[in-house]
Motif scaffolding. Structure first.
Motif, PDB file in Angstrom:
ATOM      1  N   ARG A   1      35.241  53.710  36.820  1.00  0.00           N
ATOM      2  CA  ARG A   1      34.169  54.442  36.133  1.00  0.00           C
ATOM      3  C   ARG A   1      33.902  55.776  36.822  1.00  0.00           C
ATOM      4  O   ARG A   1      33.655  56.787  36.178  1.00  0.00           O
ATOM      5  CB  ARG A   1      32.901  53.598  36.116  1.00  0.00           C
ATOM      6  CG  ARG A   1      31.616  54.349  35.752  1.00  0.00           C
ATOM      7  CD  ARG A   1      31.545  54.876  34.325  1.00  0.00           C
ATOM      8  NE  ARG A   1      31.512  53.842  33.346  1.00  0.00           N
ATOM      9  CZ  ARG A   1      30.411  53.233  32.913  1.00  0.00           C
ATOM     10  NH1 ARG A   1      29.248  53.565  33.392  1.00  0.00           N
ATOM     11  NH2 ARG A   1      30.487  52.294  32.013  1.00  0.00           N
ATOM     12  N   LEU A   2      33.949  55.768  38.143  1.00  0.00           N
ATOM     13  CA  LEU A   2      33.638  56.969  38.904  1.00  0.00           C
ATOM     14  C   LEU A   2      34.802  57.959  38.956  1.00  0.00           C
ATOM     15  O   LEU A   2      34.591  59.159  39.078  1.00  0.00           O
ATOM     16  CB  LEU A   2      33.208  56.595  40.323  1.00  0.00           C
ATOM     17  CG  LEU A   2      31.943  55.747  40.424  1.00  0.00           C
ATOM     18  CD1 LEU A   2      31.729  55.271  41.854  1.00  0.00           C
ATOM     19  CD2 LEU A   2      30.723  56.504  39.906  1.00  0.00           C
ATOM     20  N   ASP A   3      36.027  57.444  38.875  1.00  0.00           N
ATOM     21  CA  ASP A   3      37.220  58.298  38.951  1.00  0.00           C
ATOM     22  C   ASP A   3      38.353  57.573  38.225  1.00  0.00           C
ATOM     23  O   ASP A   3      38.794  56.509  38.663  1.00  0.00           O
ATOM     24  CB  ASP A   3      37.586  58.566  40.410  1.00  0.00           C
ATOM     25  CG  ASP A   3      38.742  59.547  40.569  1.00  0.00           C
ATOM     26  OD1 ASP A   3      39.553  59.705  39.633  1.00  0.00           O
ATOM     27  OD2 ASP A   3      38.842  60.146  41.650  1.00  0.00           O
ATOM     28  N   SER A   4      38.842  58.168  37.160  1.00  0.00           N
ATOM     29  CA  SER A   4      39.833  57.500  36.300  1.00  0.00           C
ATOM     30  C   SER A   4      41.168  57.229  36.984  1.00  0.00           C
ATOM     31  O   SER A   4      41.988  56.490  36.449  1.00  0.00           O
ATOM     32  CB  SER A   4      40.058  58.306  35.017  1.00  0.00           C
ATOM     33  OG  SER A   4      40.565  59.582  35.346  1.00  0.00           O
ATOM     34  N   LYS A   5      41.408  57.798  38.165  1.00  0.00           N
ATOM     35  CA  LYS A   5      42.677  57.501  38.848  1.00  0.00           C
ATOM     36  C   LYS A   5      42.717  56.056  39.336  1.00  0.00           C
ATOM     37  O   LYS A   5      43.786  55.518  39.596  1.00  0.00           O
ATOM     38  CB  LYS A   5      42.944  58.468  40.000  1.00  0.00           C
ATOM     39  CG  LYS A   5      42.159  58.198  41.253  1.00  0.00           C
ATOM     40  CD  LYS A   5      42.562  59.140  42.368  1.00  0.00           C
ATOM     41  CE  LYS A   5      41.830  58.814  43.648  1.00  0.00           C
ATOM     42  NZ  LYS A   5      42.158  59.710  44.729  1.00  0.00           N
ATOM     43  N   TYR A   6      41.572  55.436  39.469  1.00  0.00           N
ATOM     44  CA  TYR A   6      41.518  54.024  39.858  1.00  0.00           C
ATOM     45  C   TYR A   6      41.713  53.179  38.605  1.00  0.00           C
ATOM     46  O   TYR A   6      41.140  53.464  37.562  1.00  0.00           O
ATOM     47  CB  TYR A   6      40.188  53.695  40.546  1.00  0.00           C
ATOM     48  CG  TYR A   6      40.026  54.443  41.843  1.00  0.00           C
ATOM     49  CD1 TYR A   6      40.630  53.990  43.005  1.00  0.00           C
ATOM     50  CD2 TYR A   6      39.293  55.620  41.901  1.00  0.00           C
ATOM     51  CE1 TYR A   6      40.498  54.685  44.206  1.00  0.00           C
ATOM     52  CE2 TYR A   6      39.151  56.316  43.088  1.00  0.00           C
ATOM     53  CZ  TYR A   6      39.761  55.846  44.231  1.00  0.00           C
ATOM     54  OH  TYR A   6      39.633  56.534  45.408  1.00  0.00           O
ATOM     55  N   ASP A   7      42.535  52.131  38.726  1.00  0.00           N
ATOM     56  CA  ASP A   7      42.882  51.356  37.540  1.00  0.00           C
ATOM     57  C   ASP A   7      43.245  49.921  37.929  1.00  0.00           C
ATOM     58  O   ASP A   7      42.917  49.463  39.021  1.00  0.00           O
ATOM     59  CB  ASP A   7      44.032  52.042  36.798  1.00  0.00           C
ATOM     60  CG  ASP A   7      45.275  52.232  37.672  1.00  0.00           C
ATOM     61  OD1 ASP A   7      45.355  51.662  38.789  1.00  0.00           O
ATOM     62  OD2 ASP A   7      46.195  52.952  37.231  1.00  0.00           O
ATOM     63  N   PHE A   8      43.929  49.251  37.036  1.00  0.00           N
ATOM     64  CA  PHE A   8      44.350  47.869  37.279  1.00  0.00           C
ATOM     65  C   PHE A   8      45.163  47.757  38.566  1.00  0.00           C
ATOM     66  O   PHE A   8      44.997  46.804  39.332  1.00  0.00           O
ATOM     67  CB  PHE A   8      45.166  47.380  36.075  1.00  0.00           C
ATOM     68  CG  PHE A   8      45.729  45.999  36.247  1.00  0.00           C
ATOM     69  CD1 PHE A   8      44.918  44.877  36.160  1.00  0.00           C
ATOM     70  CD2 PHE A   8      47.085  45.817  36.492  1.00  0.00           C
ATOM     71  CE1 PHE A   8      45.442  43.602  36.318  1.00  0.00           C
ATOM     72  CE2 PHE A   8      47.622  44.545  36.647  1.00  0.00           C
ATOM     73  CZ  PHE A   8      46.789  43.434  36.560  1.00  0.00           C
ATOM     74  N   ASP A   9      46.034  48.728  38.820  1.00  0.00           N
ATOM     75  CA  ASP A   9      46.836  48.691  40.045  1.00  0.00           C
ATOM     76  C   ASP A   9      45.968  48.831  41.290  1.00  0.00           C
ATOM     77  O   ASP A   9      46.322  48.305  42.348  1.00  0.00           O
ATOM     78  CB  ASP A   9      47.928  49.757  40.016  1.00  0.00           C
ATOM     79  CG  ASP A   9      49.030  49.397  39.031  1.00  0.00           C
ATOM     80  OD1 ASP A   9      49.285  48.190  38.828  1.00  0.00           O
ATOM     81  OD2 ASP A   9      49.629  50.325  38.447  1.00  0.00           O
ATOM     82  N   THR A  10      44.853  49.524  41.180  1.00  0.00           N
ATOM     83  CA  THR A  10      43.899  49.585  42.295  1.00  0.00           C
ATOM     84  C   THR A  10      43.447  48.175  42.631  1.00  0.00           C
ATOM     85  O   THR A  10      43.446  47.768  43.794  1.00  0.00           O
ATOM     86  CB  THR A  10      42.681  50.451  41.926  1.00  0.00           C
ATOM     87  OG1 THR A  10      43.126  51.761  41.570  1.00  0.00           O
ATOM     88  CG2 THR A  10      41.675  50.512  43.075  1.00  0.00           C
ATOM     89  N   TRP A  11      43.058  47.432  41.603  1.00  0.00           N
ATOM     90  CA  TRP A  11      42.627  46.044  41.821  1.00  0.00           C
ATOM     91  C   TRP A  11      43.756  45.235  42.458  1.00  0.00           C
ATOM     92  O   TRP A  11      43.532  44.487  43.407  1.00  0.00           O
ATOM     93  CB  TRP A  11      42.181  45.399  40.505  1.00  0.00           C
ATOM     94  CG  TRP A  11      41.968  43.947  40.678  1.00  0.00           C
ATOM     95  CD1 TRP A  11      40.866  43.321  41.191  1.00  0.00           C
ATOM     96  CD2 TRP A  11      42.917  42.910  40.401  1.00  0.00           C
ATOM     97  NE1 TRP A  11      41.068  41.965  41.252  1.00  0.00           N
ATOM     98  CE2 TRP A  11      42.321  41.689  40.768  1.00  0.00           C
ATOM     99  CE3 TRP A  11      44.212  42.897  39.889  1.00  0.00           C
ATOM    100  CZ2 TRP A  11      42.977  40.468  40.627  1.00  0.00           C
ATOM    101  CZ3 TRP A  11      44.856  41.688  39.751  1.00  0.00           C
ATOM    102  CH2 TRP A  11      44.228  40.497  40.109  1.00  0.00           C
ATOM    103  N   ARG A  12      44.974  45.391  41.945  1.00  0.00           N
ATOM    104  CA  ARG A  12      46.116  44.603  42.452  1.00  0.00           C
ATOM    105  C   ARG A  12      46.402  44.863  43.931  1.00  0.00           C
ATOM    106  O   ARG A  12      46.914  43.991  44.610  1.00  0.00           O
ATOM    107  CB  ARG A  12      47.373  44.897  41.631  1.00  0.00           C
ATOM    108  CG  ARG A  12      47.337  44.303  40.248  1.00  0.00           C
ATOM    109  CD  ARG A  12      48.653  44.543  39.535  1.00  0.00           C
ATOM    110  NE  ARG A  12      49.738  43.803  40.151  1.00  0.00           N
ATOM    111  CZ  ARG A  12      50.198  42.628  39.734  1.00  0.00           C
ATOM    112  NH1 ARG A  12      49.665  42.059  38.695  1.00  0.00           N
ATOM    113  NH2 ARG A  12      51.199  42.041  40.349  1.00  0.00           N
ATOM    114  N   THR A  13      46.105  46.063  44.397  1.00  0.00           N
ATOM    115  CA  THR A  13      46.423  46.404  45.789  1.00  0.00           C
ATOM    116  C   THR A  13      45.223  46.301  46.724  1.00  0.00           C
ATOM    117  O   THR A  13      45.371  46.566  47.919  1.00  0.00           O
ATOM    118  CB  THR A  13      47.025  47.820  45.874  1.00  0.00           C
ATOM    119  OG1 THR A  13      46.090  48.757  45.348  1.00  0.00           O
ATOM    120  CG2 THR A  13      48.341  47.893  45.110  1.00  0.00           C
ATOM    121  N   MET A  14      44.078  45.924  46.205  1.00  0.00           N
ATOM    122  CA  MET A  14      42.901  45.764  47.079  1.00  0.00           C
ATOM    123  C   MET A  14      43.117  44.622  48.051  1.00  0.00           C
ATOM    124  O   MET A  14      43.789  43.641  47.749  1.00  0.00           O
ATOM    125  CB  MET A  14      41.657  45.449  46.253  1.00  0.00           C
ATOM    126  CG  MET A  14      40.898  46.630  45.842  1.00  0.00           C
ATOM    127  SD  MET A  14      39.356  46.097  45.080  1.00  0.00           S
ATOM    128  CE  MET A  14      38.794  47.668  44.534  1.00  0.00           C
TER     129      MET A  14
END
Length: 180
Positions: free
Chosen positions: A143-156
């Motif tokens: 929501r804050l920055d569109s560069k974060y996405d599903f892959d962000t979640w996968r690599t957390m």
């Protein structure tokens, strides 16, 4: 402007609200405590799930802080029934924020929930730690920055720490957790 530290909880034994930390999760909680030793913080607000509270209990004890329990920081409910393939609907919810399974919570609904906490934290002075869960945190980052996405979640990671500086312009987000 206040600084927010967004924390994904440490490793836990499950997804239930009362799932405890694993042995590794307890070690990670002490690493969090040590990580924030030299970083000024003014308050800790956490999901009321056991794993989130336990993730920052050593830190709160070290600073002699109480932990404010906030149900709005609970994990997003993707489905009420176990899903054989839960990654497909999770991925879809990052593409289409209104997507939701029957009776569950859309990405947009979950994001609106955590944004209420962010807006309250913005009105305070100082630094606040917000302890939440991976899916909800990734949706907030998106929501804050569109560069974060599903892959962000996968690599957390468990845990993971992001520093969020809010200003009148664009929010500045930086992953600051050094441990792999």
């Amino acid at each position: 402007m206040p600084t927010l530290y967004l924390i994904r909880h440490c490793s836990a034994s499950g997804q239930e609200s009362d799932a405890p930390l694993t042995e590794a999760g307890h070690e990670q909680a002490h690493l969090l405590r040590d990580f924030f030793r030299e970083i000024p913080i003014d308050r800790i607000t956490s999901s009321d799930y056991t794993r989130a509270i336990a993730s920052v209990t050593p830190l709160a004890d070290a600073h002699q802080f109480s932990i404010e329990r906030e149900p709005l920081l609970r994990e997003r409910i993707l489905a009420y029934e176990p899903l054989e393939d839960w990654l497909t609907p999770l991925r879809q919810s990052f593409i289409d924020p209104t997507f939701k399974l029957p009776g569950a919570e859309s990405g947009e609904e979950a994001t609106q929930r955590i944004m209420q906490v962010i807006q309250r934290a913005q009105s305070r002075h100082g630094s606040t730690l917000l302890v939440t869960h991976g899916n909800l945190l990734a949706l907030l980052l998106q929501r804050l920055d569109s560069k974060y996405d599903f892959d962000t979640w996968r690599t957390m990671r468990n845990p993971d720490v992001y520093r969020l500086d809010l200003s009148d312009e664009e929010p500045v987000i930086k992953c600051i957790w050094p441990h792999k």
